[in-house]
Write a protein that holds these residues in place. Sequence first.
Motif, mmCIF file in Angstrom:
data_model
loop_
_atom_site.group_PDB
_atom_site.id
_atom_site.type_symbol
_atom_site.label_atom_id
_atom_site.label_comp_id
_atom_site.label_asym_id
_atom_site.label_seq_id
_atom_site.Cartn_x
_atom_site.Cartn_y
_atom_site.Cartn_z
ATOM 1 N N GLU A 1 8.429 -4.455 -6.091
ATOM 2 C CA GLU A 1 7.160 -4.866 -6.695
ATOM 3 C C GLU A 1 7.158 -6.359 -7.002
ATOM 4 O O GLU A 1 6.152 -7.047 -6.814
ATOM 5 N N THR B 1 8.756 1.769 -6.475
ATOM 6 C CA THR B 1 8.795 0.359 -6.863
ATOM 7 C C THR B 1 9.533 -0.493 -5.838
ATOM 8 O O THR B 1 9.610 -1.711 -6.006
ATOM 9 N N ASP C 1 4.138 6.014 -5.000
ATOM 10 C CA ASP C 1 4.530 5.782 -6.388
ATOM 11 C C ASP C 1 5.991 5.361 -6.483
ATOM 12 O O ASP C 1 6.779 5.930 -7.234
ATOM 13 N N LEU D 1 0.645 -4.976 -6.777
ATOM 14 C CA LEU D 1 0.643 -4.218 -5.522
ATOM 15 C C LEU D 1 -0.785 -3.955 -5.060
ATOM 16 O O LEU D 1 -1.127 -4.143 -3.892
ATOM 17 N N ARG D 2 -1.602 -3.484 -6.003
ATOM 18 C CA ARG D 2 -2.996 -3.159 -5.656
ATOM 19 C C ARG D 2 -3.760 -4.400 -5.218
ATOM 20 O O ARG D 2 -4.504 -4.371 -4.222
ATOM 21 N N ARG E 1 2.148 -3.066 -10.982
ATOM 22 C CA ARG E 1 1.382 -2.152 -10.132
ATOM 23 C C ARG E 1 0.049 -2.790 -9.732
ATOM 24 O O ARG E 1 -0.453 -2.582 -8.630
ATOM 25 N N ASP E 2 -0.502 -3.578 -10.643
ATOM 26 C CA ASP E 2 -1.729 -4.311 -10.322
ATOM 27 C C ASP E 2 -1.459 -5.344 -9.241
ATOM 28 O O ASP E 2 -2.327 -5.624 -8.402
ATOM 29 N N LEU F 1 2.336 1.928 -3.435
ATOM 30 C CA LEU F 1 1.311 2.525 -4.293
ATOM 31 C C LEU F 1 1.118 3.998 -3.964
ATOM 32 O O LEU F 1 1.073 4.850 -4.861
ATOM 33 N N ALA G 1 0.832 -1.207 0.000
ATOM 34 C CA ALA G 1 0.000 0.000 0.000
ATOM 35 C C ALA G 1 0.865 1.256 0.000
ATOM 36 O O ALA G 1 0.542 2.252 -0.657
#
Length: 360
Positions: A127, A110, A108, A284-285, A281-282, A105, A102
């Motif tokens: 990541e 990595t 921003d 991480l989310r 990034r997805d 993210l 979180a």
Amino acid sequence: LKRVFRNPVAVPAALPPERREASKNSVSAPMAVLGEQAPPTLLGPARGVDVADRGQETSGKVTVVDLTKRASTTRAATVADIVGRHGTVVCTELSSLAKVAASLLAQDRTSAIIADPSGHMMGAVTENDILHAYTSGVPGTYTVGAWLRSGCARIPDLEGFPTVSTDTTLLEAAELMTDQEHSELACRHVVIKDANGVHRGIISCLDVARALDQMPTRVGHADCIRSRPVRRVMKGKGDLPTLSGSGTLMQAMQKMLAFQQNCVVINIGKSNSLMGIVTTRDALRAFAEHAAVDVTCSGWLRNGLEVEKRFVSAELDLSAAVGRMVEEGFHHLVVVSGTLEFVGVVSSSDVAHALAERAF
């Protein structure tokens, strides 16, 4: 949603004694890592400014600030400049993997440096660590300290990882990232130490891309790629892993690991037309939000970014594409032809590659 921890990770009973020593790699006192409930912090300012940006000029006189400004516009950009501008996320080893995901993210970033309660910098989580944890069924509550000791972490020990000094130029750092991307490490980061051997941060290909946009005149050979079209740098669609929209998010993440890529192209059924891309990034989310592993890629993308917002022309100058990455916060852009046909993807890693290649 609760997920099953399918592949338990072995955790040593305690850290080795040398890890507990108060060493020269400790976080400085003002940035000391707090206890388990402490939020992730930044080593260095989150939005730093150059020394040249501070103070006022005196009319009719050449001041120290004037001289500093002149030097800052001619001196080659170094890794210290990037850390000074953006900082490095630092988390305690007692933080959960979900909390670190979180934080990456939100900031921003990595990667995050992990420190023990005494402030000793242990290793880092990237990541790709979160991607690996997600596909292995590791629960979000698992601590990053345990992850570093599990044998699965990309950077379990900062001392054993490629390191550069604070005066290393960004061009040299880009070359090192490119060299190690296809090595056993398969990692796009470098750790930074100052002249006293103190760890000062960690940077990635994304930071190199940001520097090209924010300090273009100070990055060596940046002028060589300024007029380079995106099509000469991108990964063509034939070189990227693909998956149908009916495939699961878990399958997309597994493909990223198998192909050592940071994105997977998602197509629409038999028509094979582009639906979107799933990236690290997805991962991480998904990990931070405890997303179900069986959610379909089409369902996931419907709740995310519209793919058209990532479109760039194959003929666009790379410098303009980098500007889009920085302005929009995209790490990957979808490259299309003049007829809007999908032809490839360009990422911050490709930008670092392009910069390193032009150094020769």
